[in-house]
Design a protein around this motif. Sequence first.
Motif, PDB file in Angstrom:
ATOM      1  N   ASN A  32     -18.001 -23.069  -3.445  1.00 41.24           N
ATOM      2  CA  ASN A  32     -16.900 -23.391  -2.548  1.00 41.24           C
ATOM      3  C   ASN A  32     -16.205 -22.118  -2.084  1.00 41.24           C
ATOM      4  OD1 ASN A  32     -16.507 -26.186  -1.934  1.00 41.24           O
ATOM      5  ND2 ASN A  32     -15.927 -26.565  -4.069  1.00 41.24           N
ATOM      6  N   LEU A 315     -16.273 -31.581  -2.453  1.00 42.37           N
ATOM      7  CA  LEU A 315     -16.082 -32.137  -3.793  1.00 42.37           C
ATOM      8  C   LEU A 315     -16.636 -33.560  -3.857  1.00 42.37           C
ATOM      9  CD1 LEU A 315     -12.462 -31.175  -4.928  1.00 42.37           C
ATOM     10  CD2 LEU A 315     -14.606 -30.422  -5.949  1.00 42.37           C
ATOM     11  N   SER A 326     -10.475 -37.484  -5.461  1.00 41.17           N
ATOM     12  CA  SER A 326     -11.245 -36.245  -5.311  1.00 41.17           C
ATOM     13  C   SER A 326     -11.009 -35.292  -6.474  1.00 41.17           C
ATOM     14  CB  SER A 326     -10.887 -35.548  -3.992  1.00 41.17           C
ATOM     15  OG  SER A 326     -11.385 -36.277  -2.888  1.00 41.17           O
ATOM     16  N   LEU A 327      -9.770 -35.183  -6.907  1.00 41.31           N
ATOM     17  CA  LEU A 327      -9.433 -34.309  -8.030  1.00 41.31           C
ATOM     18  C   LEU A 327      -8.351 -34.957  -8.876  1.00 41.31           C
ATOM     19  CD1 LEU A 327      -9.087 -30.578  -6.862  1.00 41.31           C
ATOM     20  CD2 LEU A 327     -10.753 -31.515  -8.452  1.00 41.31           C
ATOM     21  N   VAL A 333      -9.390 -26.673  -7.644  1.00 40.12           N
ATOM     22  CA  VAL A 333     -10.636 -26.790  -6.889  1.00 40.12           C
ATOM     23  C   VAL A 333     -11.643 -25.807  -7.461  1.00 40.12           C
ATOM     24  CG1 VAL A 333     -11.738 -26.447  -4.643  1.00 40.12           C
ATOM     25  CG2 VAL A 333      -9.490 -27.547  -4.773  1.00 40.12           C
TER      26      VAL A 333
END
Length: 534
Positions: A32, A315, A326-327, A333
């Motif tokens: 990423n 992700l 997503s998180l 991240v």
Amino acid sequence: MAAPVVAAPARFAWFEYRGTDGPPAASGQYRNPILAGFYPDPSITRVGSDFYLVNSTFSWFPGIPVFHSRDLVHWRQIGNAIDRPGQLDFKSLAISRGVFAPDIAHHDGRFFIVNTCVDCGGNFVITATDPAGPWSDPAWLPTVEGIDPGLFFDDDGSAWLVNNREPVGGSKYAGHRAIWIEGFDPKTLKMRGNPRMIVDGGVDPSKKPIWIEGPHIYKKNGAYFLVAAEGGTSVNHSQVVLRADTVTGPYVPAPAGINPILTQRDLPADRPDPVSAAGHAGLVDLPDGGWWSVFLGTRPYAADFYNIGRETFLLPVDWSGTWPISLPRGTAVPRLAPVPPLPPAPGAPPTTGTFTARDDFDGPGLGREWMSMRAPNHRLGGGDLLLEPTSTGIGDFGRPAFVARRQQHSNAVATTEIRFTPGEGQAAGLAALQNDEFFLTVAVTRQGGRPLVRVARRAGASDPRDGVTIGAVPLAAAGPVQLRITARGGRYDFAYRSGKDWVDVARDVDATNLSTARAGGFVGTMIGPFAVGR
């Protein structure tokens, strides 16, 4: 009296960009961001085993890059949706106006991009049967107010447009916006009317949320999920989700423990190697039923300083429960993560990590990664890039002789070779530019009858249009000259070579004028050859 020197076109023989971002990802991992540098506001769609992704480009031309991938990790740019000056006219717009937040969708054998041209026409839709293009001229949507339109095609064949508009009764505080939905006819490319507000302010109106935008609707297990960005595009950026039983609502936000489903705002500001400002996500389903998201984020080199703009990250989405996540809250991240469960499809030019890219200007046209300010003003000939030193410079809010590619790394080197005999006050060389009022240049020029290599810096409207001189050295030798810009976070070095050795013109220059924190706007630094004549 000697006759004035009249400049021929500046001839650039080649351009090379090198960027450093650590060792390659290990087998089974990806890095990423997946698209490093100025690639904000990603939107994604899947057609069979093919994924397509687009980004904002604002007033740069060509606009709206179209990427293709089969594994979500390796991406190849296959076209630009705005590739003809007649499609949109960016006039003399500021660089951070123009095309905002495109959304790509596919339905019944046709691709759609809905978008807003801010200060240049409003909302529109373009279509193509091949995502590589050509894309149609815009079909304008004059009744659609606001920005960030997104398309949703339901199972029954109906189509819907969602976007950011003023709330009913108008905004009650700064940043107060709303999400609206309205029927769309994909055959006539017209709105069906009767728009309806489905989100007022954000997921918790009591907290006066700001800048709800970038909406997308997804359908799963018979329910409709609305995901949108909230909190503004800086460090408080986030992604939120709401759910409804019918496409027009009412939409109910996920519980507080769920929302936001993606953010980095609750992490320590002094964490190492941070990713910040995460949000504006687009979700996509995989053939195996899993879900992934692309979203924007930034990589500051100090505090909230970053020169390379907002980038595209990837992700997985955990949809094992009722809501997509997503998180988990408080999770950073990851810079390296396991690849998606798809057959690997390498072979595209690198878009992230450590790499070198070189252009010898020997093809019929520039590569798709090159862009110009508002409209093209260059030509190729004899294996060179040719730029005419016209009176419009890069600080003039016009269409200068300047072509540039993204700076994609905080640590990078851009080099070119130029043949140019300037007239008095004319210049050609390399520019690192955030916008018309914030840039750095190293150029061959002539001042007081003497050829020089000059380094200049512009850090606001009060500086001269060609910048303030921060270094200059006489240029004695005739023939080709190589120019180099070396980026080191917030400090840049500038050098030239006309013989064997490099000569420093200016070192350790303050380049924070290229950061969004100083220059404002929504873009990232672009580096490339320019020419100007006064």
